[in-house]
Design a protein around this motif. Structure first.
Motif, PDB file in Angstrom:
ATOM      1  N   UNK A 433       0.821  -1.215   0.000  1.00 17.22           N
ATOM      2  CA  UNK A 433       0.000   0.000   0.000  1.00 17.22           C
ATOM      3  C   UNK A 433       0.853   1.263   0.000  1.00 17.22           C
ATOM      4  N   UNK A 434       1.995   1.217   0.678  1.00 20.17           N
ATOM      5  CA  UNK A 434       2.824   2.429   0.802  1.00 20.17           C
ATOM      6  C   UNK A 434       3.300   2.910  -0.566  1.00 20.17           C
ATOM      7  N   UNK A 435       3.790   1.969  -1.394  1.00 20.17           N
ATOM      8  CA  UNK A 435       4.277   2.380  -2.704  1.00 20.17           C
ATOM      9  C   UNK A 435       3.116   2.812  -3.607  1.00 20.17           C
ATOM     10  N   UNK A 436       2.016   2.071  -3.560  1.00 24.09           N
ATOM     11  CA  UNK A 436       0.874   2.438  -4.408  1.00 24.09           C
ATOM     12  C   UNK A 436       0.355   3.826  -4.042  1.00 24.09           C
ATOM     13  N   UNK A 459      -3.290   0.586 -10.048  1.00 25.05           N
ATOM     14  CA  UNK A 459      -4.641   0.275  -9.568  1.00 25.05           C
ATOM     15  C   UNK A 459      -5.050   1.189  -8.422  1.00 25.05           C
ATOM     16  N   UNK A 460      -6.334   1.395  -8.291  1.00 30.91           N
ATOM     17  CA  UNK A 460      -6.821   2.152  -7.134  1.00 30.91           C
ATOM     18  C   UNK A 460      -6.599   1.329  -5.873  1.00 30.91           C
ATOM     19  N   UNK A 461      -6.477   2.023  -4.761  1.00 30.09           N
ATOM     20  CA  UNK A 461      -6.311   1.315  -3.492  1.00 30.09           C
ATOM     21  C   UNK A 461      -7.557   0.481  -3.182  1.00 30.09           C
ATOM     22  N   UNK A 468      -8.324  -8.227  -1.545  1.00 33.27           N
ATOM     23  CA  UNK A 468      -7.819  -8.748  -0.287  1.00 33.27           C
ATOM     24  C   UNK A 468      -6.325  -8.558  -0.148  1.00 33.27           C
ATOM     25  N   UNK A 469      -5.795  -7.675  -1.001  1.00 39.96           N
ATOM     26  CA  UNK A 469      -4.352  -7.477  -1.012  1.00 39.96           C
ATOM     27  C   UNK A 469      -3.927  -6.312  -0.132  1.00 39.96           C
ATOM     28  N   UNK A 470      -4.903  -5.646   0.454  1.00 37.94           N
ATOM     29  CA  UNK A 470      -4.533  -4.496   1.260  1.00 37.94           C
ATOM     30  C   UNK A 470      -5.352  -4.530   2.531  1.00 37.94           C
ATOM     31  N   UNK A 471      -4.686  -4.237   3.602  1.00 37.06           N
ATOM     32  CA  UNK A 471      -5.345  -4.318   4.892  1.00 37.06           C
ATOM     33  C   UNK A 471      -6.252  -3.101   5.073  1.00 37.06           C
ATOM     34  N   UNK A 472      -7.484  -3.343   5.423  1.00 37.85           N
ATOM     35  CA  UNK A 472      -8.441  -2.248   5.594  1.00 37.85           C
ATOM     36  C   UNK A 472      -8.829  -2.176   7.074  1.00 37.85           C
ATOM     37  N   UNK A 481      -6.255   9.918   2.586  1.00 33.42           N
ATOM     38  CA  UNK A 481      -6.188  11.063   1.678  1.00 33.42           C
ATOM     39  C   UNK A 481      -6.305  10.625   0.226  1.00 33.42           C
ATOM     40  N   UNK A 482      -6.175   9.330  -0.029  1.00 36.85           N
ATOM     41  CA  UNK A 482      -6.206   8.834  -1.409  1.00 36.85           C
ATOM     42  C   UNK A 482      -7.463   8.000  -1.681  1.00 36.85           C
ATOM     43  N   UNK A 483      -8.480   8.155  -0.822  1.00 43.64           N
ATOM     44  CA  UNK A 483      -9.660   7.293  -0.947  1.00 43.64           C
ATOM     45  C   UNK A 483     -10.376   7.476  -2.284  1.00 43.64           C
TER      46      UNK A 483
END
Lengths: 485, 485
Positions: A433-436, A459-461, A468-472, A481-483
């Motif tokens: 997530x940090x790099x994206x 890709x969008x976050x 399921x690749x990013x912890x929510x 800020x990037x929602x």
């Protein structure tokens, strides 16, 4: 939402009717690039002829909030130029002048629509050429090469587009013209040149490119080696590189590729081999001779069952003919094929080929493997039948698994084709997530309204979260800020 | 504004007292880098030992709105690590572990404080080395090399730092860790690796670096050629490159440099020459022999008055000894000198040297010229006396004129030293408002509060406007959204 008639009229005012395409029949040409499995009919195609027109068009699109998909020759393999609903396609094909060939400083300055091969043709009288040579080089444009950071058979020694471009002029979504890079090794300020190359039309539109030209090599030699196993071929590749040799090209074909190719191109490849290597050496004659001897010795040490050296230019071309015809040859044995593009560490070559075989078998599909082995860039061709329902979905799934395998062994989901539309999901596997999030912030710094080639390359976050690749955290993305991306 | 005691206490809590420097005597070490003409005593120096500590410190600085100047070994020549009032200095010198030497994949992974030369020393047992070799390589750190995109004598053939780094880990001002780049030629997403390299500490703090290692060359040969005029030496350089030769190093020294050097290092340089070239060739023995013959022939054709070939390693080292001692040698004939760094197209070499001579004469100062001639990177050394009032101001003015001359002939104000504090004004000459504005927008995408190395590398639009270098409309800058920069 359809484009407003006011906007379309303004485009016509700017360009004249000849440079505006709006009828369905003519638009059909632009509904896909060379990744023809994905199509979207555009509503409007704009064909500017000058830098001023590009600047004015982008400023206009920004004013009307119209997204823009830039397009070169449409030979891209990742869907980078796939139209987007509600967007215009900005075709650069009419800007195809060679602005300067400067032999003294070994540079060429080009409009974006100049064909890749045309650069070397224009430079040849001066004993020079342009090194990156994508297999589509007869058709693909230098502007598209810059957008996708294109490579080719010789990038092991001569690098990708980014290593061969000295300067670009980039029009931003504001219609502002930026001059990026320069002649020297270093340029002051942030390296926006490298940043823009391979940015797949998301940061700006390239309207002028200055490339480095190289002297034609006085001697070129090709060796062909056969192996009883892919493992042995892979070990030979590793040994050649480890020995400090830097071949101009080092290609591997597996049994399926040899057989498909031989039936089509009659290059004389050994049909009983499990794999062949093609190794091209170039440079001064003394060096090529010495390198050739060393290479033969290494191939022998690594159990090559047969080694041939092209005795003349005719045989050299014949050795290459098979490799170069690999894609059309595969087109003969299957009604459709899908060309993947990923990169792996050289040491993983045999392991990855074996895994690809296992994945293919599990999905009931056949795969033909052609590798730029020297730089670990693989091009598995997945065979299928587009008219059989459900077949392409299986291909997409298998392709995704192969790319994820590349990431798992420490490689990457691209080699030279870009991410485009094709590999968005795998970007969620490649990056955290940090790099994206940083990618999106960077995009905002160039194109705050997100109008340039929306939905491509990054890709969008949300997309990654849904995979399921990013912890929510309690329904919120890690970068609130990037929602909106 | 002095740092708050609460902030300082939090730093001590994080690091322990041993890693926090706050007493004036110890702080003195950090008041400048190798551009010692500019000094600013820092208030606090932080010396983290782990990546976690760097992340925590940057997050803390962000919370307290404390600017951060990262520092490697302090050998930089453009004032990139010059402290800024109100900022902390983040010293990376304690992070000096070599994390991995990976001979199979020819890579080394390093903490930022590892000395440049230590990489090659650690790689030598495997027959490998790290190519970029700044003249400060015995002391300078790889982290600083990345920040400034350092070069060296051999970057003509082997490139700058950016061409030799595969991956970095970068801590952003949020304390977030980004992994940028990878092993392959191409990586998906925007090329943040190239962007970060040479960004002079403005985008993040580099905490880990993976570099490419190269095989040690089996043979190295050096030629020394003397010329009766700088023009002829310049023409010989152009001819060598035009012929397709790629020397590992191609250095030019003018008469003043030869004379200063010879008196100090006794390298046996021909004192009557107006210029000498040192040309280093490396590679396989056959290739080096062939290249050496071609080079000699070209030097003869271009009126070299004398050509020597080093007969053995001892003589090769002696040939280089003069060049390598050029800076200390100049330190003997002048109480102080100022080393400039700019790049010009090779064809402009003779013209620029003549112009530098004229500018120097007009300002009453002496200049000694040492060039990385092959890649057009010049290092004029301006001699002066720091104790004579007004002398340094004259040096600054002359240095600025020389850099502007580089821009005027189509070159750049940096070659390998970066912009730092030194060349801010010349950035207004190098770039137009559009590019500078884009630089600032990009900076905002990484560091919206402007806390990383503020005031370095990229001048504010106001600064350029005040220099008369930017057009101002009725009191407003052309990019009103960037007025606060």
């Amino acid at each position: 939402m359809p484009l407003s008639s006011a906007f379309i009229q303004k485009c016509r005012d700017l360009l004249g009717d000849r440079q505006v395409i709006a009828d369905t029949e003519s638009l059909r040409v632009y509904e896909c690039d060379a990744l023809a499995a994905y199509r979207q009919l555009p509503e409007l195609v704009l064909l500017p002829e000058t830098v001023d027109q590009v600047q004015a068009l982008l400023a206009l699109c920004r004013r009307y909030r119209v997204p823009v998909v830039a397009r070169g020759a449409g030979t891209g393999l990742s869907g980078g130029a796939l139209p987007v609903a509600g967007a215009v396609v900005l075709g650069l094909s009419k800007m195809q002048r060679i602005l300067a060939i400067d032999p003294e400083n070994r540079r060429a300055t080009l409009q974006p629509g100049v064909r890749n091969l045309a650069i070397s043709e224009a430079a040849r009288p001066y004993g020079l050429y342009y090194a990156p040579d994508p297999s589509s080089q007869i058709a693909c444009s230098i502007g598209g090469n810059v957008a996708e950071n294109a490579g080719g058979v010789h990038c092991l020694k001569y690098g990708l587009t980014v290593h061969n471009v000295l300067q670009i002029k980039l029009v931003t979504m504001d219609g502002e013209l930026l001059v990026l890079g320069g002649g020297g090794l270093d340029t002051p300020g942030y390296d926006l040149l490298a940043l823009a190359i391979g940015s797949e039309g998301l940061l700006g539109v390239v309207v002028e490119i200055t490339v480095r030209l190289l002297p034609l090599q006085p001697r070129t030699q090709v060796l062909l080696a056969a192996f009883a196993s892919v493992e042995q071929a892979g070990a030979a590749v590793a040994a050649i590189i480890a020995d400090g040799l830097l071949p101009a090209g080092l290609e591997l074909m597996d049994k399926a590729a040899i057989s498909a190719t031989e039936a089509f191109a009659h290059a004389g490849y050994p049909l009983e081999a499990a794999a062949i290597l093609l190794c091209e050496l170039d440079g001064m004659p003394e060096q090529v001779e010495a390198d050739s001897r060393r290479t033969r010795r290494l191939l022998q040490q690594h159990a090559a069952t047969e080694i041939r050296t092209a005795v003349d230019e005719t045989e050299r071309k014949r050795f290459w003919a098979g490799r170069k015809a690999a894609f059309p040859a595969v087109g003969r044995i299957a009604s459709d094929y899908y060309c993947m593009d990923g990169t792996i560490p050289r040491g993983q070559l045999a392991h990855v080929l074996q895994q690809i075989g296992a994945l293919a078998e599990a999905s009931g599909l056949s795969v033909v493997n052609v590798f730029h082995a020297g730089d670990g860039n693989l091009h598995p061709l997945i065979l299928y039948d587009a008219n059989r329902a459900g077949d392409f979905e299986k291909v997409e799934a298998l392709g995704g698994r192969i790319l994820e395998l590349c990431v798992a062994v420490g490689g990457a989901i691209t080699g030279e084709h870009g991410v485009g539309h094709e590999k968005l999901n795998q970007m969620c596997v490649q990056f955290r997530a940090a790099e994206l999030a940083q990618f999106h912030r960077l995009k905002q710094a160039f194109d705050p309204l997100g109008l340039l080639n929306p939905g491509k390359a990054i890709p969008s976050l949300h997309r990654c979260a849904e995979m399921g690749r990013m912890h929510v955290h309690s329904g919120r993305l890690p970068h609130p800020d990037l929602e909106r991306f």
